[in-house]
Structure formats: C-alpha cells, structure tokens
Design a protein around this motif. Structure first.
Motif, PDB file in Angstrom:
ATOM      1  N   SER A 173       0.852  -1.187   0.000  1.00 51.01           N
ATOM      2  CA  SER A 173       0.000   0.000   0.000  1.00 51.01           C
ATOM      3  C   SER A 173       0.890   1.240   0.000  1.00 51.01           C
ATOM      4  O   SER A 173       2.098   1.150   0.220  1.00 51.01           O
ATOM      5  N   PRO A 174       0.303   2.425  -0.224  1.00 48.95           N
ATOM      6  CA  PRO A 174       1.111   3.650  -0.166  1.00 48.95           C
ATOM      7  C   PRO A 174       1.779   3.858   1.183  1.00 48.95           C
ATOM      8  O   PRO A 174       2.821   4.522   1.279  1.00 48.95           O
ATOM      9  N   ALA A 175       1.214   3.280   2.236  1.00 48.22           N
ATOM     10  CA  ALA A 175       1.754   3.487   3.577  1.00 48.22           C
ATOM     11  C   ALA A 175       2.854   2.498   3.935  1.00 48.22           C
ATOM     12  O   ALA A 175       3.600   2.721   4.892  1.00 48.22           O
ATOM     13  N   GLY A 176       2.956   1.378   3.228  1.00 50.97           N
ATOM     14  CA  GLY A 176       3.958   0.383   3.586  1.00 50.97           C
ATOM     15  C   GLY A 176       3.622  -0.978   3.009  1.00 50.97           C
ATOM     16  O   GLY A 176       2.900  -1.098   2.009  1.00 50.97           O
ATOM     17  N   VAL A 177       4.134  -2.013   3.659  1.00 49.98           N
ATOM     18  CA  VAL A 177       3.891  -3.388   3.225  1.00 49.98           C
ATOM     19  C   VAL A 177       3.442  -4.212   4.425  1.00 49.98           C
ATOM     20  O   VAL A 177       3.756  -3.885   5.578  1.00 49.98           O
ATOM     21  N   GLU A 178       2.715  -5.279   4.131  1.00 46.93           N
ATOM     22  CA  GLU A 178       2.334  -6.228   5.162  1.00 46.93           C
ATOM     23  C   GLU A 178       2.623  -7.633   4.655  1.00 46.93           C
ATOM     24  O   GLU A 178       2.253  -7.982   3.532  1.00 46.93           O
ATOM     25  N   THR A 187       0.361 -10.996  10.885  1.00 54.10           N
ATOM     26  CA  THR A 187       0.693  -9.925   9.953  1.00 54.10           C
ATOM     27  C   THR A 187       1.881  -9.127  10.478  1.00 54.10           C
ATOM     28  O   THR A 187       1.897  -8.693  11.636  1.00 54.10           O
ATOM     29  N   ILE A 188       2.883  -8.959   9.628  1.00 56.12           N
ATOM     30  CA  ILE A 188       4.069  -8.187   9.975  1.00 56.12           C
ATOM     31  C   ILE A 188       4.118  -6.973   9.069  1.00 56.12           C
ATOM     32  O   ILE A 188       4.196  -7.107   7.841  1.00 56.12           O
ATOM     33  N   GLY A 189       4.065  -5.792   9.643  1.00 60.76           N
ATOM     34  CA  GLY A 189       4.094  -4.566   8.874  1.00 60.76           C
ATOM     35  C   GLY A 189       5.494  -3.978   8.804  1.00 60.76           C
ATOM     36  O   GLY A 189       6.315  -4.171   9.711  1.00 60.76           O
ATOM     37  N   ALA A 190       5.789  -3.276   7.692  1.00 61.04           N
ATOM     38  CA  ALA A 190       7.101  -2.654   7.529  1.00 61.04           C
ATOM     39  C   ALA A 190       7.005  -1.568   6.464  1.00 61.04           C
ATOM     40  O   ALA A 190       5.988  -1.427   5.774  1.00 61.04           O
ATOM     41  N   ASP A 191       8.087  -0.804   6.332  1.00 59.89           N
ATOM     42  CA  ASP A 191       8.175   0.187   5.273  1.00 59.89           C
ATOM     43  C   ASP A 191       8.588  -0.455   3.950  1.00 59.89           C
ATOM     44  O   ASP A 191       8.166  -0.009   2.876  1.00 59.89           O
ATOM     45  N   VAL A 192       9.429  -1.464   4.038  1.00 60.44           N
ATOM     46  CA  VAL A 192      10.011  -2.103   2.850  1.00 60.44           C
ATOM     47  C   VAL A 192       9.991  -3.612   3.025  1.00 60.44           C
ATOM     48  O   VAL A 192      10.263  -4.126   4.121  1.00 60.44           O
ATOM     49  N   ASP A 223      -1.015 -12.593  -6.689  1.00 62.14           N
ATOM     50  CA  ASP A 223      -1.075 -11.483  -7.636  1.00 62.14           C
ATOM     51  C   ASP A 223      -0.557 -10.174  -7.043  1.00 62.14           C
ATOM     52  O   ASP A 223      -0.762  -9.098  -7.619  1.00 62.14           O
ATOM     53  N   ALA A 224       0.125 -10.256  -5.916  1.00 56.56           N
ATOM     54  CA  ALA A 224       0.586  -9.031  -5.255  1.00 56.56           C
ATOM     55  C   ALA A 224       1.640  -8.300  -6.077  1.00 56.56           C
ATOM     56  O   ALA A 224       1.742  -7.067  -6.004  1.00 56.56           O
ATOM     57  N   LEU A 225       2.449  -9.042  -6.854  1.00 48.66           N
ATOM     58  CA  LEU A 225       3.503  -8.444  -7.664  1.00 48.66           C
ATOM     59  C   LEU A 225       3.438  -9.037  -9.071  1.00 48.66           C
ATOM     60  O   LEU A 225       3.020 -10.188  -9.243  1.00 48.66           O
ATOM     61  N   PRO A 226       3.886  -8.281 -10.079  1.00 54.93           N
ATOM     62  CA  PRO A 226       3.925  -8.833 -11.438  1.00 54.93           C
ATOM     63  C   PRO A 226       5.041  -9.875 -11.545  1.00 54.93           C
ATOM     64  O   PRO A 226       6.209  -9.568 -11.292  1.00 54.93           O
ATOM     65  N   ARG A 227       4.674 -11.092 -11.906  1.00 52.27           N
ATOM     66  CA  ARG A 227       5.643 -12.181 -12.015  1.00 52.27           C
ATOM     67  C   ARG A 227       5.752 -12.645 -13.458  1.00 52.27           C
ATOM     68  O   ARG A 227       4.780 -12.646 -14.202  1.00 52.27           O
ATOM     69  N   ARG A 287       9.303   0.364  -2.714  1.00 49.54           N
ATOM     70  CA  ARG A 287       9.425  -0.179  -1.371  1.00 49.54           C
ATOM     71  C   ARG A 287       9.468  -1.714  -1.403  1.00 49.54           C
ATOM     72  O   ARG A 287       9.617  -2.357  -0.374  1.00 49.54           O
ATOM     73  N   VAL A 288       9.346  -2.306  -2.591  1.00 50.75           N
ATOM     74  CA  VAL A 288       9.445  -3.763  -2.739  1.00 50.75           C
ATOM     75  C   VAL A 288      10.680  -4.087  -3.560  1.00 50.75           C
ATOM     76  O   VAL A 288      10.821  -3.642  -4.707  1.00 50.75           O
TER      77      VAL A 288
END
Length: 416
Positions: free
Chosen positions: A96-101, A107-112, A250-254, A274-275
C-alpha cells in the motif's frame, strides 16, 4: 573505518527480509554495513539457521550437517536482525502507499519488503515417488537411502544431477542417469559443449542414457518411452528449479517462470520501490548481459550490496553488475562458468577436451569478437583471466584465433 554515506531523507525505518538463504543473509549484512539502524525482521521457511546450498550436492555424503553461512561468511543473521523467525514461511504480501504487510501466521508490517525466498526444486506431476534435492531436509532424506550397492536413478544430467551421480557412484552406489536431451548439461551449455562431458559418466562408473523420455516413476523403477524399465531403489528428479514466489499470488507482477523483474537497484519493476527482490527470485537488468536470471551464486552474494546502497543512500556509482557465475565439481572434474551462453552463439574450444590437461569453451556473439561466456574445465589458469575479462562494464572483445590457442594466455587475446 569510513562512515557510511548519508541516508536518503525517506530511507525506511522498518524492513522485512523474506527468506533466510545466501541472498537474505548478505542483504542483512549489507543493510547493517550501510548504516541501517532501524528495525530488521527476517522470515525463513526452513527451521534451521541460514546455510549454503552448493554443498548439499557437492558434499552430499561427506558433510551430513548444513554448512552454516554464519561460519562461511561471518554474517550472523540472528545477531544482526532484531527479529528472526525460522520455520515461518510467508504466505502473502500486501503493498500500500503506507507500507507493506507480510502474512506469516500473523501480519508483519514494515516500510520495505525484500523478497529473497530463493528457488524450489521443480516437481513433475506423476513423479511423486521421486526425491528432489534443494534443502537440507531433502539432502538428509536422500543421504539416508544412498547405501553401498543401492540402485539410484537420476532424472536429469544438469549441474545437480551430475554432481550427485558422481558422489554416489564414488560411494559404491549403482547409478543410472537419464537425460531427455542428446547430451548432458545441454540446458546450461548447449549440446555441442555438453557432449564433451558425456565420457565422464562412464569413466566415473555411471551409466548415462540420453534422449531418455520418462513416462512414469514407480517406487522401484523409472519407465522410459522406448519401453525400457530402469530398476531403482532410489529415484532423484534433478530437472531444475523455479523461483519460490507462488506465495506472492497477484501481489507483484511475475514472469511466467515466477521470477520478478528488477532494475539495477533490485527494485521490482511494476511495483512501488518499497518492494525489492534479490537472489534466485530476481531476473535482474544488467548492462553487460541483458536480463540475467537468478540461480547464480555471485548474484546472491554480491547483489545485496547494490540493493542496500540504492535503498538507503542511492547508488552513487555504477552498480557492481556481478557476472553470472556457476561452479561445479562433478565426476572428477572442476567446471567454472562465467557469463550467459545462448543458442546461436559461436563456440570456440580452447584445448583438447579428450586430454587430461583441461580445456575451456568460449561463446561469442554470432560472427563477432564479443565474448558472452567462458567455461573452464580443469583449467584454473583460465578462471582468473575469465573473471577479469567480465569485470568491465561492457562485454569483452577477443581475437578468436588467439583465444582458441591454448598456448596463449587468455588475457592476451583481449582486444583494446
């Protein structure tokens, strides 16, 4: 000791590294070396500390315990990271614009998020009775069954298949290798160069069957399309590996093979910066080689340096662009491959492959002096020269006649 460069104003404070192999370990070390003092979490799918994978096949029988990376590299993830969760595979990613989970039981939240989940052994439907070799647990299961006199059928004469075949035969195991192509190592080296390795199998006490199409794998045999039944107490499927990215959904283009396209700073293309992705999961953009697939040891070893630099401080200079590199010890021979051989390249042989003096193969772009790859076989004097040739920003150019003359040092064939 010099101080690390100043961090970017928007440098992350919380980073999750997903994976606990070589690329993940080096990433943790590189982040701390670059001055990252924020919260660092590592998630590993296997319940063991980070270890080196090449010894699993090369030293299958003489190193029963994993070779820990904390000993090999001097990088101890468990002391450098704030949280290390082993035996806790990731199952999902949300960006998301705020970070990643990251989903991993909780659930582990982070910036990157840095994706370094490596690869998984390719499994073929219908071959459920075959073992694979990619993890320490796989190695332990295979090792337990390779007793002297046992019959081992290896499907695939690539790097892993050939390494295991040689190790097992030397320990008194009866080994048959079944290869679908016309020559061993064809997938990596092409049929012309791969055929030069075929005599090694018989010399090492291994039966090699090429053009072997497997139709069925039973508990005690492998069945081929021509009707042959290869009796076996153990079957190993060594038919390659795929990036371990199915958990991303589908979270990232593979790419079709599951890999993630990344730029020179290992940012995933088509996703927020951030990914990041590094190691076997990443197909990276290289000025020298074009698109480089994962699976290269030097990429996992050196790529994290550029990743950490770009993420924290911005790349101040050209990225290191590590040369694609493979090292293999098989059937009494030492092989080192630099670069990316491709179908259609012109092959120049350096030395006599039937002699005991060692030889090398060189792949040139068609009709040109541009060198794309070098394989050395039992020829250590060419290893250092080949590595230096690929150290520049551009592919090297060589005089083909001089390069093919085994009496001329390889470095002396360079043009310009």
């Amino acid at each position: 000791m010099t101080s690390p460069p100043p961090r970017l104003p928007d440098a992350p404070r919380r980073i999750v590294v997903v994976g606990a192999g070589l690329a993940a370990t080096q990433t943790v070390g590189a982040l701390r070396e670059r001055g990252f003092d924020g919260h660092l979490t590592v998630l590993g799918a296997e319940p063991v500390p980070p270890y080196d994978r090449p010894p699993l096949s090369k030293h299958l029988l003489d190193r029963p315990e994993p070779t820990l990376l904390s000993h090999e590299l001097g990088v101890d993830v468990q002391s450098l990271a704030d949280e290390v969760h082993l035996g806790r595979p990731a199952t999902g990613l949300t960006v998301s614009p705020a970070g990643v989970e990251i989903e991993a039981g909780a659930t582990i939240g982070a910036d990157v998020a840095i994706i370094a989940t490596g690869a998984r052994a390719r499994r073929v439907p219908g071959w459920e009775h075959a073992l694979v070799l990619h993890t320490a647990a796989d190695a332990a299961a295979l090792r337990a069954r390779l007793t002297p006199g046992a019959r081992l059928a290896v499907i695939g004469a690539g790097w892993i298949g050939a390494e295991v075949a040689g190790v097992a035969a030397a320990a008194g195991v009866e080994v048959t290798v079944l290869e679908a192509a016309s020559a061993p190592l064809s997938g990596a080296l092409g049929a012309q160069v791969g055929a030069l390795a075929a005599p090694w199998f018989a010399a090492g006490g291994v039966r090699l069957v090429t053009d072997a199409r497997v139709t069925r794998v039973d508990e005690d045999a492998v069945h081929l399309a021509d009707g042959e039944r290869v009796a076996a107490d153990v079957v190993l499927a060594a038919v390659g590996a795929l990036p371990a990215t199915a958990w991303l959904g589908d979270a990232l283009p593979r790419e079709p093979d599951g890999s993630l396209l990344v730029d020179e700073g290992y940012a995933v293309l088509g996703a927020p910066r951030r990914v990041r992705a590094v190691g076997d999961v990443a197909r990276r953009r290289s000025h020298r080689h074009g698109w480089v697939p994962g699976g290269h040891w030097d990429g996992a070893l050196r790529g994290p340096v550029d990743l950490a630099a770009d993420l924290l401080t911005g790349l101040e200079s050209q990225p290191t662009d590590p040369v694609p590199y493979v090292f293999s010890t098989q059937l009494g021979h030492d092989l080192t491959l630099f670069g990316l051989p491709e179908p259609g390249h012109d092959v120049v042989l350096r030395g006599d492959a039937s002699s005991s003096e060692g030889w090398s193969a060189l792949w040139f772009r068609p009709g040109s002096s541009t060198l794309a790859a070098v394989l050395t076989v039992d020829r250590p004097r060419d290893v250092g020269a080949a590595r230096r040739l690929f150290a520049a920003r551009d592919l090297p150019r060589l005089d083909r006649d001089l390069a093919g003359d085994v009496g001329v040092p390889l470095r002396n064939a360079a043009l310009g």
